[in-house]
Motif scaffolding. Structure first.
Motif, PDB file in Angstrom:
ATOM      1  N   ALA A  93     -46.762  30.093  -6.697  1.00  0.00           N
ATOM      2  CA  ALA A  93     -46.214  30.700  -5.478  1.00  0.00           C
ATOM      3  C   ALA A  93     -47.113  31.844  -5.041  1.00  0.00           C
ATOM      4  O   ALA A  93     -47.993  32.284  -5.787  1.00  0.00           O
ATOM      5  CB  ALA A  93     -44.803  31.233  -5.727  1.00  0.00           C
ATOM      6  N   LYS A 122     -40.575  26.518   0.447  1.00  0.00           N
ATOM      7  CA  LYS A 122     -39.352  27.102  -0.114  1.00  0.00           C
ATOM      8  C   LYS A 122     -39.152  28.515   0.421  1.00  0.00           C
ATOM      9  O   LYS A 122     -40.075  29.147   0.926  1.00  0.00           O
ATOM     10  CB  LYS A 122     -39.427  27.124  -1.637  1.00  0.00           C
ATOM     11  CG  LYS A 122     -39.464  25.745  -2.275  1.00  0.00           C
ATOM     12  CD  LYS A 122     -39.349  25.827  -3.786  1.00  0.00           C
ATOM     13  CE  LYS A 122     -39.307  24.454  -4.421  1.00  0.00           C
ATOM     14  NZ  LYS A 122     -39.165  24.546  -5.908  1.00  0.00           N
ATOM     15  N   GLU A 123     -37.915  28.993   0.282  1.00  0.00           N
ATOM     16  CA  GLU A 123     -37.623  30.348   0.705  1.00  0.00           C
ATOM     17  C   GLU A 123     -38.163  31.347  -0.321  1.00  0.00           C
ATOM     18  O   GLU A 123     -38.308  31.036  -1.506  1.00  0.00           O
ATOM     19  CB  GLU A 123     -36.116  30.532   0.869  1.00  0.00           C
ATOM     20  CG  GLU A 123     -35.529  29.703   1.993  1.00  0.00           C
ATOM     21  CD  GLU A 123     -34.062  30.014   2.218  1.00  0.00           C
ATOM     22  OE1 GLU A 123     -33.497  29.481   3.195  1.00  0.00           O
ATOM     23  OE2 GLU A 123     -33.484  30.782   1.434  1.00  0.00           O
ATOM     24  N   ARG A 124     -38.405  32.541   0.150  1.00  0.00           N
ATOM     25  CA  ARG A 124     -38.853  33.601  -0.750  1.00  0.00           C
ATOM     26  C   ARG A 124     -37.712  33.976  -1.687  1.00  0.00           C
ATOM     27  O   ARG A 124     -36.559  34.101  -1.253  1.00  0.00           O
ATOM     28  CB  ARG A 124     -39.318  34.807   0.052  1.00  0.00           C
ATOM     29  CG  ARG A 124     -39.989  35.867  -0.772  1.00  0.00           C
ATOM     30  CD  ARG A 124     -40.846  36.782   0.092  1.00  0.00           C
ATOM     31  NE  ARG A 124     -40.104  37.362   1.179  1.00  0.00           N
ATOM     32  CZ  ARG A 124     -40.667  38.108   2.138  1.00  0.00           C
ATOM     33  NH1 ARG A 124     -41.973  38.337   2.131  1.00  0.00           N
ATOM     34  NH2 ARG A 124     -39.935  38.628   3.086  1.00  0.00           N
ATOM     35  N   GLU A 125     -38.012  34.140  -2.962  1.00  0.00           N
ATOM     36  CA  GLU A 125     -36.990  34.453  -3.950  1.00  0.00           C
ATOM     37  C   GLU A 125     -37.381  35.683  -4.747  1.00  0.00           C
ATOM     38  O   GLU A 125     -38.553  35.970  -4.970  1.00  0.00           O
ATOM     39  CB  GLU A 125     -36.765  33.268  -4.900  1.00  0.00           C
ATOM     40  CG  GLU A 125     -37.960  32.902  -5.756  1.00  0.00           C
ATOM     41  CD  GLU A 125     -37.635  31.819  -6.768  1.00  0.00           C
ATOM     42  OE1 GLU A 125     -36.485  31.365  -6.839  1.00  0.00           O
ATOM     43  OE2 GLU A 125     -38.565  31.429  -7.511  1.00  0.00           O
ATOM     44  N   GLU A 176     -43.928  25.439 -12.036  1.00  0.00           N
ATOM     45  CA  GLU A 176     -42.936  25.879 -11.043  1.00  0.00           C
ATOM     46  C   GLU A 176     -43.032  27.375 -10.732  1.00  0.00           C
ATOM     47  O   GLU A 176     -42.333  27.859  -9.835  1.00  0.00           O
ATOM     48  CB  GLU A 176     -41.516  25.525 -11.498  1.00  0.00           C
ATOM     49  CG  GLU A 176     -41.176  25.964 -12.903  1.00  0.00           C
ATOM     50  CD  GLU A 176     -41.343  24.831 -13.913  1.00  0.00           C
ATOM     51  OE1 GLU A 176     -42.372  24.117 -13.843  1.00  0.00           O
ATOM     52  OE2 GLU A 176     -40.439  24.691 -14.775  1.00  0.00           O
ATOM     53  N   GLN A 214     -42.838  33.193  -3.136  1.00  0.00           N
ATOM     54  CA  GLN A 214     -42.520  32.122  -2.185  1.00  0.00           C
ATOM     55  C   GLN A 214     -43.453  30.955  -2.423  1.00  0.00           C
ATOM     56  O   GLN A 214     -44.681  31.081  -2.290  1.00  0.00           O
ATOM     57  CB  GLN A 214     -42.645  32.611  -0.749  1.00  0.00           C
ATOM     58  CG  GLN A 214     -42.184  31.590   0.267  1.00  0.00           C
ATOM     59  CD  GLN A 214     -42.020  32.188   1.648  1.00  0.00           C
ATOM     60  OE1 GLN A 214     -42.576  33.227   1.961  1.00  0.00           O
ATOM     61  NE2 GLN A 214     -41.218  31.529   2.480  1.00  0.00           N
TER      62      GLN A 214
END
Length: 121
Positions: free
Chosen positions: A90, A43-46, A87, A39
């Motif tokens: 997280a 942003k949302e957790r992916e 990118e 995450q």
């Protein structure tokens, strides 16, 4: 109760590598699927990757760069991250679950506290 504990996060430059570990003494190979999620701020957790009885799956964004593995005892799962990009920055979480979709967070019932990965350009 499986209680995952992540370690190995840190700060690196783009292109470098990091290895994360997820330790859980009550993990059982053949019963628990283990997944890595991340995450980023805002942003949302992916979902990132998952492993179950040696079978592995990856999100498209990390395929070819990240490798998930599990030790022979089945109690530690690793995420080797190569060619890191900004990118990829997280909080990375390890989770364990039984059944369900590999990439669905709802299929994982036990979550770690996370470990921070920061990649600078």
């Amino acid at each position: 109760q499986v209680q995952p504990v992540e370690s190995g996060g840190g700060s690196v430059q783009a292109g470098e590598s990091l290895s994360l570990s997820c330790a859980a003494s009550r993990l059982r190979v053949g019963v628990h699927r283990v997944g890595w999620f991340r995450q980023a701020p805002g942003k949302e957790r992916e979902w990132v990757a998952a492993i179950f009885i040696g079978n592995k799956a990856y999100a498209d964004s990390v395929k070819g760069r990240f490798t998930i593995s599990q030790d022979s005892a089945g109690t530690t799962v690793y995420l080797q991250m190569n060619s890191l990009k900004p990118e990829d920055t997280a909080m990375y979480f390890c989770a364990a679950g039984v059944g369900g979709s590999w990439s669905d967070q709802r299929a994982y019932s036990s979550w770690g506290q996370g470990t921070q990965v920061t990649v600078s350009s």
